[in-house]
Design a protein around this motif. Structure first.
Motif, PDB file in Angstrom:
ATOM      1  N   ASP A   1      -1.643  -0.459  -5.756  1.00 34.83           N
ATOM      2  CA  ASP A   1      -1.205   0.757  -5.062  1.00 34.83           C
ATOM      3  C   ASP A   1      -2.250   1.392  -4.169  1.00 34.83           C
ATOM      4  OD1 ASP A   1       1.443   0.787  -6.008  1.00 34.83           O
ATOM      5  OD2 ASP A   1       0.799   1.683  -7.903  1.00 34.83           O
TER       6      ASP A   1
ATOM      7  N   GLY B   1       2.546   5.413  -8.526  1.00 33.04           N
ATOM      8  CA  GLY B   1       2.177   4.596  -7.378  1.00 33.04           C
ATOM      9  C   GLY B   1       2.459   5.260  -6.048  1.00 33.04           C
ATOM     10  N   GLN B   2       3.006   4.479  -5.116  1.00 31.18           N
ATOM     11  CA  GLN B   2       3.205   4.957  -3.757  1.00 31.18           C
ATOM     12  C   GLN B   2       4.218   6.098  -3.672  1.00 31.18           C
ATOM     13  OE1 GLN B   2       1.515   3.853  -0.756  1.00 31.18           O
ATOM     14  NE2 GLN B   2       0.187   3.216  -2.448  1.00 31.18           N
TER      15      GLN B   2
ATOM     16  N   ILE C   1       2.865   9.478  -2.900  1.00 28.04           N
ATOM     17  CA  ILE C   1       2.554   9.824  -1.520  1.00 28.04           C
ATOM     18  C   ILE C   1       3.664  10.689  -0.925  1.00 28.04           C
ATOM     19  CG2 ILE C   1       2.070   8.930   0.781  1.00 28.04           C
ATOM     20  CD1 ILE C   1      -0.102   8.274  -1.244  1.00 28.04           C
TER      21      ILE C   1
ATOM     22  N   VAL D   1      -3.613   4.325  -6.557  1.00 28.05           N
ATOM     23  CA  VAL D   1      -3.025   5.444  -5.815  1.00 28.05           C
ATOM     24  C   VAL D   1      -4.072   6.514  -5.500  1.00 28.05           C
ATOM     25  CG1 VAL D   1      -2.346   6.790  -7.852  1.00 28.05           C
ATOM     26  CG2 VAL D   1      -1.019   6.974  -5.737  1.00 28.05           C
TER      27      VAL D   1
END
Length: 376
Positions: free
Chosen positions: A116, A301-302, A305, A333
């Motif tokens: 990640d 993880g992503q 974002i 991350v």
């Protein structure tokens, strides 16, 4: 000792008790004080009064207490991060592929993306290392590993900014984040940290949306001997936090930590409520909140974002706490968050005990992820 005004008999300017919080706080002082009195009086009760019956301890808090009792010793960053996907994949990679060549770098790029770190950041980092390898800057894979360490630390160093709660009194921390990230538990651990530092702390149970959230925060308050301002489930969150800030200012409390309802970044109504909370606090302190701390689950993880993008714009996030980095969390991350947002990472969660909420240390974190020959 706080003094409260008594309600006047019949005064045409008084606002109804069920009026919106924005109207109520603009009403004459008598109306505001009367509404707040029962809440603040409960918070400021004499310490000699009989201790209230403890609410039922939630499973999460109960497990944390058992773990803390069983593991009093503070474990190192490496011990806490050794089980993460990032640490396992990099250790395995350099054991399986000790030869310095392009294949090693290709696998390293894949490992970073899988952990990640992000495609753009991973590709940029590895290509930089590849150019240096072709220039014969590395004599072996060990030299490459040291260069990788330096690059990873350089990504995180700019966001290594500890939170200074001594700049205001009370210093108001508003915690935000989606459900399940460990927000309420983080508040309990922060309360423990600040009381251990000799600071006075007050908690505001502003998560009035989730069932049992208020009771859970009260449990942490009892454990840390920290008072909690609450109005029960379904109360107006902004009103609860307003009352708590009144109490903190009157009592001379050093730190006020306010919980808020966990919400998805796609829930516009709940997200708008964060803006309302901020506006209400500014009626008492134009600079409050002094820190908007977003708690992020390191295992998401992503997805973290996209969450941060929305919360940053709506709630003006000023700092991060990344939790659950022990165990199965990939950990990459952290680099993606640092690269895209540059927001200070104030604390990281490395376990269940109060001492496992650590002030973020870039070098200790990176060394905990990389193979042991780097030391740390």
């Amino acid at each position: 000792m706080l003094k409260f005004w008594k309600k006047k008999p019949a005064e045409p300017v008084a606002k109804p008790e069920d009026a919106p919080i924005e109207e109520r706080i603009d009403a004459p002082a008598e109306a505001v004080s009367i509404d707040s009195a029962p809440i603040v009086a409960e918070v400021l009760a004499e310490t000699a009064a009989p201790a209230p019956e403890l609410p039922e301890v939630t499973q999460e808090a109960e497990e944390a207490e058992v773990v803390e009792a069983a593991q009093p010793a503070r474990r190192s960053w490496r011990e806490r991060l050794a089980g993460s996907g990032f640490a396992k994949s990099l250790t395995s990679l350099f054991v399986r592929h000790p030869k310095l060549d392009d294949d090693l770098l290709d696998e390293l790029e894949t490992a970073l993306i899988t952990a990640d770190v992000g495609v753009e950041a991973s590709t940029s980092l590895v290509e930089g290392l590849r150019k240096r390898m072709h220039k014969r800057e590395f004599s072996d894979a060990g030299e490459l590993l040291k260069a990788l360490r330096a690059e990873l630390v350089s990504l995180l160093k700019p966001v290594e900014k500890p939170l200074d709660v001594s700049t205001h009194s009370p210093f108001v921390i508003l915690t935000v984040g989606i459900n399940g990230v460990g927000k309420t538990t983080t508040i309990g651990k922060l309360a423990r940290r600040y009381t251990d530092e000799g600071r006075s702390v007050l908690l505001a149970a502003g998560d009035t949306f989730r069932a049992a959230a208020v009771e859970q925060l009260k449990t942490w308050g009892e454990r840390n001997k920290v008072p909690v301002v609450s109005q029960g489930q379904d109360a107006d969150s902004a009103s609860v936090i307003f009352d708590a800030l009144q109490a903190a200012r009157s009592r001379g409390t050093g730190v006020l930590i306010a919980d808020t309802a966990g919400r998805l970044h796609t829930q516009s109504g709940l997200m708008d409520e964060l803006g309302k909370i901020g506006r209400v606090m500014k009626k008492l302190d134009a600079q409050a909140p002094h820190e908007v701390l977003m708690v992020i689950d390191g295992t998401t993880g992503q997805n973290a974002i996209s969450q941060l993008r929305q919360f940053r714009d709506t709630a003006n996030v000023t700092g991060l706490v990344v939790t659950k980095l022990d165990g199965t969390a990939k950990g990459g991350v952290m680099f993606a968050l640092a690269r895209e947002f540059g927001l200070p990472i104030r604390y990281v969660g490395l376990g269940e005990t109060a001492t496992d909420l650590r002030v973020f240390d870039a070098e200790a974190f990176v060394d905990g992820l990389l193979p042991s020959q780097l030391g740390g």
